[in-house]
Design an enzyme around this catalytic site. Structure first.
Site, PDB file in Angstrom:
ATOM      1  N   LEU A  47       0.862  -1.178   0.000  1.00 30.35           N
ATOM      2  CA  LEU A  47       0.000   0.000   0.000  1.00 30.35           C
ATOM      3  C   LEU A  47       0.901   1.231   0.000  1.00 30.35           C
ATOM      4  O   LEU A  47       1.926   1.259   0.683  1.00 30.35           O
ATOM      5  CB  LEU A  47      -0.890   0.019   1.244  1.00 30.35           C
ATOM      6  CG  LEU A  47      -2.130  -0.876   1.237  1.00 30.35           C
ATOM      7  CD1 LEU A  47      -2.780  -0.877   2.620  1.00 30.35           C
ATOM      8  CD2 LEU A  47      -3.133  -0.412   0.196  1.00 30.35           C
ATOM      9  N   ASP A  48       0.513   2.264  -0.745  1.00 30.34           N
ATOM     10  CA  ASP A  48       1.271   3.508  -0.747  1.00 30.34           C
ATOM     11  C   ASP A  48       1.322   4.087   0.665  1.00 30.34           C
ATOM     12  O   ASP A  48       0.409   3.855   1.468  1.00 30.34           O
ATOM     13  CB  ASP A  48       0.609   4.532  -1.675  1.00 30.34           C
ATOM     14  CG  ASP A  48       0.614   4.087  -3.129  1.00 30.34           C
ATOM     15  OD1 ASP A  48       1.532   3.341  -3.512  1.00 30.34           O
ATOM     16  OD2 ASP A  48      -0.300   4.497  -3.874  1.00 30.34           O
TER      17      ASP A  48
END
Length: 306
Positions: A47-48
């Protein structure tokens, strides 16, 4: 006085982390690994840093099956700001273009239709995909744009939640390999005003229950207050990583042969094919195998304790 050195240990299972904003997936995975004092850990799809939400962390033997979760469908809640494009397609990047927003809800609903189903998507330059052995984001940070091929993805659901100009909130159910930032950027171009992600939350990976997610600060408090055995109770069984596969239960002799990595003949009364989950006569998860007619071919097996 020096602190006592931590004793790393074998611990197996899947921890459902509710990832906080502002940390990379790898950094937060390493923190979970340290809190569990686990010998081995791996996450199941980055996930960013901007993003929050479900990040399954595989510990020990569960890391052998992390690819199944990488390949699983995922769900997201995303808020986009219309009228601005950024170089990263999210709020962490630099604004590269500003346009006026003259968009009403009916236009959005019409535009969403072309992104549902099987589509082609060109990955963002700010991604971990590699070109000549080097992540694309490294080229992007040097101001270099690399030509990327469009990749097939599937948007199973793309639901309109709300629109209060210039902010638009959507719910997405998508296949592996989907970049939500790119989806938002592409939607902004169709709407003629540009857009970027301001909020992104992953709400589901495969069939894992949202209620089982635990924030890192809660795990930290538990680790400080309770023995490791209490933390271990938070882990989901290793076989949940492959819960989509049909189950095949073996007898004692078959289990023993599979444990040695041998191919095994069986009646195949269920007419199974492809990959299956294997369970022993004692209902212990053994691993994943490929069914070829009436032959069980072991693929990834759990290392059984002596």
């Amino acid at each position: 006085m020096s602190r006592p050195r931590k004793r790393w240990r074998d611990v197996d299972g899947v921890f459902l982390l509710d990832k906080p904003q502002g940390m990379s997936s790898n950094d937060i995975m390493q923190k979970v690994k340290r809190l569990f004092q686990a010998n081995k850990a791996g996450h199941t799809g980055a996930l960013d840093p901007l993003a929050t939400g479900m990040l399954p962390i595989c510990l020990g033997e569960a890391t052998k099956f992390s690819q199944f979760l990488l390949d699983a469908d995922k769900r997201y809640l995303v808020t986009a700001k219309l009228g601005e494009r950024t170089d990263t397609s999210d709020a962490e990047g630099q604004v590269v273009e500003t346009r006026e927003v003259h968009v009403e809800t009916p236009q959005i609903l019409t535009a969403l239709e072309q992104f549902r189903g099987d589509i082609l998507q060109v990955p963002t330059m700010f991604s971990a995909l590699k070109h000549n052995g080097k992540p694309l984001y490294e080229y992007a940070r040097q101001g270099i744009t690399v030509e990327r091929e469009a990749r097939p993805i599937t948007i199973f659901e793309l639901n309109f939640i709300e629109y209060h100009a210039p902010f638009l909130t959507l719910e997405v159910h998508c296949s592996k390999g989907t970049y939500i930032r790119t989806l938002v950027d592409d939607l902004g171009e169709v709407l003629g005003c540009g857009a970027h992600v301001t909020m992104l939350r992953r709400t589901a990976v495969a069939d894992y229950p949202v209620a089982e997610m635990i924030p890192i600060n809660e795990l930290q408090l538990l680790a400080e207050s309770f023995p490791l055995s209490e933390l271990d109770r938070l882990l989901l069984p290793t076989d949940t990583a492959v819960s989509k596969l049909p189950a095949l239960h073996l007898d004692v002799e078959q289990s023993k042969a599979i444990g040695f990595g041998q191919r095994v003949k069986f009646a195949n009364e269920q007419q199974l094919g492809g990959q299956v989950r294997l369970f022993s006569a004692e209902n212990l998860f053994l691993g994943v195998a490929l069914i070829d007619g009436n032959i069980i071919r072991p693929q990834r097996l759990i290392t059984q304790s002596a």
